[in-house]
Design a protein around this motif. Structure first.
Motif: not given
Ligand code: ASC
Length: 148
Positions: A42-43, A49-52, A56-58, A128-129
């Motif tokens: 899951n991580f 997603m954050v690395k593109g 990104f799917d919220a 992301k942060s």
């Protein structure tokens, strides 16, 4: 004769119990590794997603975070005494510094549950942060307590 019998019983009691301990340790190792595998899956999805690497799917991100937050509560009990040996990367230092290990585990749980809350709002930058904060807690523990 009687002496031999008593000796035999003592020996089998001793080795018998050490087998039981080894079996329990093996189960505990499997348990915590299973949990960490689910967390890693899951991580990994959120990291991609954050690395593109994937879009990104919220909703998926929030679900990943929710799963990690739940799972993060489980591994600690798997670090039973004697489970530093076997199919594990856990370093014996864990059992020598259990208070510190627990504190690091709790810090990770805290950051992960913050991630689950934040990611519900669906904001990419905020998610992301906070994922970065979570990653730092994974790494902090791995540096001290996990073999390569
Ligand atoms: C994982 C994994 C790690 C951590 C780390 C976070 O999924 O296997 O070791 O996340 O990469 O910084």
């Amino acid at each position: 004769m009687k002496k031999n019998l008593i000796l035999g019983l003592l020996i089998s009691a001793f080795f018998g119990s050490s087998f039981v301990i080894a079996a329990d340790a093996e189960k505990a190792i499997k348990y915590r590794r299973g949990v960490f595998n689910v967390m890693g899956w899951n991580f990994g999805s959120m990291a991609a997603m954050v690395k593109g690497k994937i879009p990104f799917d919220a909703n998926v991100f929030a679900r990943n975070a929710e799963i990690v937050a739940f799972m993060s509560q489980l591994p600690l009990e798997g670090f039973v005494e004697g489970s530093d040996e076997g199919d594990t990367k856990a370093r014996p230092e864990i059992w020598l510094n259990m208070e510190d290990f627990e504190a690091k585990m709790k810090k990770m749980q805290k950051e992960v549950s913050a991630l689950a809350e934040i990611s519900k709002k669906g904001n990419f930058d905020a998610s992301k942060s906070q994922l970065k904060e979570v990653g730092a807690t994974c790494k902090g523990c791995h540096d001290d307590y996990r073999n390569k």
